[in-house]
Structure formats: structure tokens, C-alpha cells
Scaffold this motif. Structure first.
Motif, PDB file in Angstrom:
ATOM      1  N   ILE A 156       3.663   1.836  -7.124  1.00 44.91           N
ATOM      2  CA  ILE A 156       3.216   2.357  -5.832  1.00 44.91           C
ATOM      3  C   ILE A 156       2.358   1.338  -5.095  1.00 44.91           C
ATOM      4  O   ILE A 156       2.457   1.174  -3.873  1.00 44.91           O
ATOM      5  CB  ILE A 156       2.461   3.684  -6.035  1.00 44.91           C
ATOM      6  CG1 ILE A 156       3.447   4.772  -6.481  1.00 44.91           C
ATOM      7  CG2 ILE A 156       1.752   4.119  -4.755  1.00 44.91           C
ATOM      8  CD1 ILE A 156       2.822   6.122  -6.724  1.00 44.91           C
ATOM      9  N   ILE A 157       1.521   0.584  -5.838  1.00 37.04           N
ATOM     10  CA  ILE A 157       0.667  -0.427  -5.211  1.00 37.04           C
ATOM     11  C   ILE A 157       1.496  -1.603  -4.694  1.00 37.04           C
ATOM     12  O   ILE A 157       1.345  -2.037  -3.542  1.00 37.04           O
ATOM     13  CB  ILE A 157      -0.393  -0.922  -6.208  1.00 37.04           C
ATOM     14  CG1 ILE A 157      -1.444   0.163  -6.460  1.00 37.04           C
ATOM     15  CG2 ILE A 157      -1.080  -2.183  -5.693  1.00 37.04           C
ATOM     16  CD1 ILE A 157      -2.373   0.421  -5.322  1.00 37.04           C
ATOM     17  N   VAL A 158       2.379  -2.128  -5.538  1.00 38.35           N
ATOM     18  CA  VAL A 158       3.135  -3.343  -5.191  1.00 38.35           C
ATOM     19  C   VAL A 158       4.090  -3.081  -4.047  1.00 38.35           C
ATOM     20  O   VAL A 158       4.178  -3.868  -3.090  1.00 38.35           O
ATOM     21  CB  VAL A 158       3.885  -3.875  -6.423  1.00 38.35           C
ATOM     22  CG1 VAL A 158       4.821  -5.020  -6.033  1.00 38.35           C
ATOM     23  CG2 VAL A 158       2.892  -4.358  -7.474  1.00 38.35           C
ATOM     24  N   LEU A 285      -4.188   0.203  -0.691  1.00 41.81           N
ATOM     25  CA  LEU A 285      -4.945   1.021  -1.630  1.00 41.81           C
ATOM     26  C   LEU A 285      -5.157   2.445  -1.118  1.00 41.81           C
ATOM     27  O   LEU A 285      -5.101   3.401  -1.893  1.00 41.81           O
ATOM     28  CB  LEU A 285      -6.299   0.364  -1.917  1.00 41.81           C
ATOM     29  CG  LEU A 285      -6.269  -0.908  -2.765  1.00 41.81           C
ATOM     30  CD1 LEU A 285      -7.656  -1.511  -2.871  1.00 41.81           C
ATOM     31  CD2 LEU A 285      -5.714  -0.620  -4.152  1.00 41.81           C
ATOM     32  N   VAL A 286      -5.381   2.588   0.172  1.00 34.48           N
ATOM     33  CA  VAL A 286      -5.593   3.929   0.728  1.00 34.48           C
ATOM     34  C   VAL A 286      -4.309   4.746   0.642  1.00 34.48           C
ATOM     35  O   VAL A 286      -4.333   5.937   0.305  1.00 34.48           O
ATOM     36  CB  VAL A 286      -6.093   3.833   2.181  1.00 34.48           C
ATOM     37  CG1 VAL A 286      -6.017   5.186   2.872  1.00 34.48           C
ATOM     38  CG2 VAL A 286      -7.528   3.325   2.207  1.00 34.48           C
ATOM     39  N   GLN A 287      -3.170   4.125   0.922  1.00 36.61           N
ATOM     40  CA  GLN A 287      -1.899   4.841   0.799  1.00 36.61           C
ATOM     41  C   GLN A 287      -1.620   5.230  -0.650  1.00 36.61           C
ATOM     42  O   GLN A 287      -1.128   6.328  -0.918  1.00 36.61           O
ATOM     43  CB  GLN A 287      -0.760   3.983   1.353  1.00 36.61           C
ATOM     44  CG  GLN A 287      -0.752   3.881   2.870  1.00 36.61           C
ATOM     45  CD  GLN A 287       0.515   3.238   3.401  1.00 36.61           C
ATOM     46  OE1 GLN A 287       1.333   2.749   2.634  1.00 36.61           O
ATOM     47  NE2 GLN A 287       0.665   3.232   4.705  1.00 36.61           N
ATOM     48  N   ALA A 288      -1.932   4.330  -1.581  1.00 40.87           N
ATOM     49  CA  ALA A 288      -1.769   4.668  -3.002  1.00 40.87           C
ATOM     50  C   ALA A 288      -2.722   5.780  -3.408  1.00 40.87           C
ATOM     51  O   ALA A 288      -2.353   6.686  -4.168  1.00 40.87           O
ATOM     52  CB  ALA A 288      -2.000   3.424  -3.855  1.00 40.87           C
ATOM     53  N   PHE A 289      -3.949   5.730  -2.903  1.00 41.00           N
ATOM     54  CA  PHE A 289      -4.923   6.779  -3.200  1.00 41.00           C
ATOM     55  C   PHE A 289      -4.423   8.126  -2.693  1.00 41.00           C
ATOM     56  O   PHE A 289      -4.501   9.146  -3.397  1.00 41.00           O
ATOM     57  CB  PHE A 289      -6.268   6.424  -2.561  1.00 41.00           C
ATOM     58  CG  PHE A 289      -7.348   7.429  -2.808  1.00 41.00           C
ATOM     59  CD1 PHE A 289      -8.031   7.451  -4.012  1.00 41.00           C
ATOM     60  CD2 PHE A 289      -7.683   8.365  -1.839  1.00 41.00           C
ATOM     61  CE1 PHE A 289      -9.023   8.384  -4.251  1.00 41.00           C
ATOM     62  CE2 PHE A 289      -8.680   9.299  -2.073  1.00 41.00           C
ATOM     63  CZ  PHE A 289      -9.346   9.304  -3.283  1.00 41.00           C
TER      64      PHE A 289
END
Length: 578
Positions: A156-158, A285-289
């Protein structure tokens, strides 16, 4: 001639579990009626215990009482709605209620000596366990649970995957609900076996495993059941799942903290570069969060409601005698040790689960800005840009005056799981009311910017309402033992409906992947084509140079040489060599 044995003496002395025939008559004496939970066969005086229920004594010398068991704890008769207990058995009813589950105690709450609850099953099956195997199983647990979670986290991060976009809102909710509160296996394999026979368990896994991925249960149920420690009870295992649900979120917070510390050390002079890198990383990071909040929220609701769920213990007048913990009937609900160890933890998470949808219901977050503006120590730490990105991640697909629907989607999960703490029929009835009201709100308010998304969500919620309605019919029909033909038709229709959203999700993934990476693939192919053209051009030039070199060698063999002359042509003049 048989002697009638009073039910109290029956349980205390453990002589038999059935009432006795009065002479040659076919009427049983001393057989209390527990409103179909526990009753006597009028011809044989055998006990009939309703599937999913426990009967016995909660204290020495106490009356016979009945209570509902969690799925998989008590004995279950797949071919009927009652467990048959013969009248000539020499065991008490409570022992027979836990038969074939390696359990004992009130509501079959505890595992027998040498057994412990499994960590990777929804029914917490009691499996063989000892200190030697538990040490190895802890390593196995970390490798099978946290390594897959870490890989999903990296993916999800990459690839900057966003799960909070409009096309997936209703589907993710549907998948999470169908794997938990709307589970077709909630009544055991009995109803499904009417259609699928011995393959009812395989059919249940065929839809539950892919849908359960959106609850962060990553194929764990495919592994053989295993325990972690013989000293852990069911409530300990449930509490441990909090860490599984929060693992990815904690990883994101840790990475954010490390990046902020590195930025202060390395980006003091390169302000512009640092800001660009910060912006890109903050968005990812916010989208992954947001994605993991959406995936974890449902599981946190399940764990919290399960830990807080009580169960009524009733007598033959269906009067509540006491309340006990649903997943550990050996513990009273008012027990102080339970309140400190489990109830307090669950209440803290319940508070968090309530605050989050309330935060999304208000846009912008005026109360948060007011709080931070008046607390001096929070002013510098207040990530205004990150909060704006987070809110837009959840609410960006909605109209400006309908952005609160992002909070309603989370609140809907919480309401459905409050219904999960009721009896099965009450739960299904309340779920039907909640889902129907939400369909009305979607149709009337049209919250999305795109009409397509409004129609899509209404379609998925209509599917959910139909599945819930059919499940309610199956549950009520199974309890009244009516004709099985309409029941089988409902199960077949239900089976078709539950796979339709999965088909939509597969099509959406293919479309999204093609759309997102089409430009990249096209650019890559264009670069490869240009590279091949350059190689062809280089090969052509090299060929020309080789031909020119061959011509020079031929002139040397004939005795000519090239004489350079400024006034001559660029190729020079030929002169016969002496």
C-alpha cells in the motif's frame, strides 16, 4: 416400573439426564419446559437441547438453567435443530452440551486439561497444547500473521493504494459485514448442508476467506489450528487481536516519527528540496493511514463488542438468573477482575471508535482547530496539512455539503456491530432496519459527486439488504422446522447474491490497474522503441564505417593513397604511389 426422578436431583446426582415415564403412560413427569431451548420428547422422555445452547448448573445445588453459547462452543446437530440427549445417559446435561468440542464449564467456556483455544479460528477451537509446542507456535504466529501484514503494508505504501475512494466504499463495507455480522455460517453448517451437503464448510470458506481479507485476516484460517499457550483463555486470545488490527497503523506512525526526526537533522539547509520530499511522503503516508483505518475499524469493532458482550442465563420461566461474559461463561459479567483486565480495555477502544466517525461527521474539524489553537504545546505539533489531506482522503469523493457521509459509513459499521450483541433473529431484524434506512438516505441525498457512485452504492446496499432478509428467513424457518424446499431455494439465491459484489471488485481492479498504469506502460514501450531505433541507427553507422574502412584497404592494395588538399574536395585526391 420406572421411578420418576426430580430434575434438581437428576442434575446434582448425575444419575441420568432424562425424565422418567410414569408407569406405562407416554407422559413424562418432572420435565420443565424451557420454551424450546430445552424440552422433553413426550414419547421417549429424552432431552432435546436446542442447537447453540447450553444447559446445566452455574453453582452447586443451583437450579437447572439455560444460556446461549458462542458458535462452535457447544455440541451441534447438523441434521436437525436439537441435540438429542438420551434419557439413560449417566452424564449431566452440561457435560453432554460440550460433547465433541473438548470443552467444559459454564457455556463450555474452558478447554479441557491439555487443550487450549486456537489463535487462528473464529470459533476458538480447543486444540492439543503443551509448553513445548507453544514456544514454537509463537514463532509460527509471528511469521504467519505479522509478516503478511507487513507485506500488505509495504504494498500500500509503495504503490500508493487508496481504498477510501468512492468506488470501493460500499464494497469494503459489504465484504467486512458479510464476513462477520452477516455470516451465512452463523447458524452452523445445518442450513447450508441442505444444499451443499458435505461441501457446506468448503462453500463457507469460498466467500468468507476473500471477503475476510478486508478485515486484515490474511488467509490465517487456511492454516491448521494451533495454540499459543495453555494458560491463555479465550478472552486473552481475543485481546491479542487488538495488536494485529493496529499493527499497520502503528508502523505508519513510527515511520512518520522517524521521517520527521530525519528531516530536522538533514534538511536544515535544503529547504526547497525538503519541502517537496515532505509533501510527497506525507501524501503517501496519509493515504496509507486512511486505508488501514478503514480496514482496521471493522475488526476493532468486532473485538470490542465481543469482549463487552454479556449473555443471559435463564431458568425454566425464562427469567434472568444472572449475566455472564459471552465468550467466557465461567466469569460473571460484574466480576472485578474481568472489569480491570478486559472491560476497561474494551471501553477505551469503544471511545476511540465513537470519536472517529464523529470527527468525520464535522467538516471542517472546527472543534479540533479550536482545541489546538488554545493549547500552546499542541500548536507546533498540529499537522494542519496532514489533517487536511486525511479529511480529503475520506471525504473527497462526496459533495461539499455531503462530506459528512464519510463519518456515516464508519458509524454504520458501529451500529451493525451493536446489533451483533443481540440474539440472531433480533440482530438480523435490526440490521435490516439499519440497512433499509441507509438505502433511503443514499437515494434521497445523493451524496457523491458522481451519479455512477450513487447508483453503485445503492445497488450494493440493496444486495446486502436482500442477503440479510433471506438470512432472516433461513434462521426463522430453521427454528420452526417448516418445509425445506423454500429454504433450499433461499440458500441458492443467497449464494448467488453474495458473489456479485466480488465479481464487481475483480472487474474494478482490472479497470483501475489498466487505467493507472496504461500511461506508464505506454511510456515504457515508447522508450524501448526509441532505444531499438537508436540501436538500429548505431548499427547502420557502424556498417557504413566498416564499408569505408574496406574501401581504404582496397586503395592501399592497388597502390593509391589519399592526399589531403585544402582546395580539394573533402574526400581529397588520389595519387599513384611510387
Amino acid at each position: 416400573m420406572l421411578t420418576c426422578i426430580p430434575i434438581q436431583l437428576l442434575v446434582l446426582t448425575a444419575l441420568t439426564t432424562g425424565a422418567a415415564l410414569n408407569g406405562t403412560s407416554t407422559i413424562c413427569d418432572n420435565c420443565p419446559d424451557f420454551k424450546s431451548f430445552l424440552s422433553c420428547d413426550p414419547l421417549t422422555c429424552d432431552w432435546l437441547l436446542l442447537n447453540g445452547y447450553w444447559a446445566g448448573n452455574t453453582s452447586v445445588g443451583g437450579p437447572l438453567v439455560v444460556g446461549g453459547c458462542p458458535l462452535g462452543f457447544c455440541a451441534f446437530n447438523a441434521s436437525g435443530e436439537h441435540v438429542w440427549i438420551p434419557s439413560d445417559m449417566t452424564h449431566v446435561i452440561s457435560d453432554f452440551a460440550c460433547n465433541q468440542t473438548n470443552r467444559m464449564g459454564i457455556l463450555c467456556a474452558s478447554c479441557k486439561p491439555g487443550f487450549a483455544p486456537a489463535i487462528n479460528t473464529d470459533t476458538f477451537d480447543c486444540v492439543p497444547c503443551n509448553s513445548r509446542s507453544s514456544r514454537v507456535n509463537w514463532i509460527y504466529y509471528v511469521l504467519s500473521v505479522y509478516i503478511p501484514l507487513f507485506l500488505v503494508f509495504l504494498f500500500i505504501i509503495v504503490f500508493n493504494v487508496s481504498l477510501t475512494t468512492g468506488p470501493l466504499n460500499a464494497f469494503i463495507l459489504y465484504a467486512q459485514v458479510l464476513a462477520t455480522t452477516l455470516n451465512l455460517n452463523a447458524q452452523g453448517p445445518g442450513p447450508l448442508s441442505l444444499v451443499y451437503g458435505a461441501g457446506s464448510s468448503a462453500f463457507g470458506k469460498s466467500y468468507q476467506i476473500p471477503y475476510d481479507l478486508f478485515n486484515l485476516n490474511l488467509f490465517v484460517s487456511l492454516l491448521p489450528p494451533y495454540c499459543l499457550s495453555e494458560t491463555l483463555n479465550t478472552l486473552d486470545i481475543i485481546s491479542l487481536k487488538y495488536l494485529e488490527a493496529l499493527f499497520a497503523i502503528l508502523m505508519i506512525l513510527l515511520i512518520t516519527l522517524v521521517i520527521r526526526c530525519q528531516d530536522r537533522l538533514k534538511c536544515a539547509s535544503k529547504v526547497g528540496c525538503c519541502k517537496r520530499r515532505k509533501s510527497k511522503m506525507a501524501t503517501s503516508l496519509v493515504q496509507a493511514f486512511a486505508a488501514f483505518v478503514l480496514l482496521s475499524y471493522n475488526r476493532l469493532c468486532v473485538i470490542t463488542i465481543v469482549l463487552l458482550a454479556p449473555v443471559r442465563i435463564v431458568d425454566n420461566l425464562i427469567q434472568t438468573v444472572e449475566r455472564r461474559v459471552y465468550y467466557n461463561g465461567d466469569i460473571l459479567y460484574t466480576d472485578s477482575n474481568y472489569s480491570v483486565r478486559y472491560k476497561l480495555l474494551a471501553f477505551l477502544f469503544l471511545l476511540l471508535l465513537i470519536v472517529l466517525p464523529i470527527t468525520l461527521l464535522h467538516y471542517p474539524v472546527r472543534w479540533l482547530e479550536w482545541l489546538v489553537g488554545r493549547v500552546r504545546c499542541l500548536r507546533r505539533a498540529y499537522p494542519a496539512a496532514s489533517v487536511a489531506i486525511l479529511l480529503d482522503t475520506f471525504q473527497g469523493c462526496f459533495k461539499d455539503n455531503r462530506r459528512y457521509f464519510a463519518g456515516l459509513y464508519l458509524a454504520l459499521r458501529l451500529l451493525l456491530f451493536f446489533a451483533f450483541s443481540l440474539t440472531l433473529l433480533q440482530q438480523l431484524l435490526l440490521q435490516q432496519v439499519i440497512i433499509t434506512m441507509y438505502i433511503f438516505f443514499l437515494g434521497f441525498l445523493q451524496p457523491y459527486k458522481s451519479k455512477y457512485l450513487n447508483y453503485l452504492d445503492i445497488s450494493i446496499f440493496l444486495n446486502m439488504a436482500l442477503v440479510n432478509m433471506l438470512e432472516f428467513y433461513v434462521a426463522s424457518t430453521n427454528q420452526t422446522e417448516t418445509d425445506t424446499v423454500p429454504l433450499m431455494i433461499c440458500i441458492v439465491f443467497e449464494s448467488i447474491l453474495i458473489f456479485l459484489p466480488m465479481a464487481y471488485f475483480c472487474c474494478y481492479v482490472v479497470w483501475y490497474g489498466t487505467r493507472k498504469y496504461h500511461h506508464r506502460v505506454r511510456q515504457r514501450l515508447l522508450q524501448l522503441y526509441k532505444k531499438l531505433l537508436r540501436k538500429d541507427k548505431s548499427a547502420f553507422i557502424l556498417n557504413q564505417e566498416l564499408q569505408s574502412a574496406d574501401n581504404d584497404d582496397l586503395l592501399d592494395e592497388l597502390g593509391y593513397s589519399v592526399i589531403s588538399d585544402d582546395s580539394a574536395t573533402p574526400n581529397g585526391n588520389l595519387e599513384k604511389s611510387t
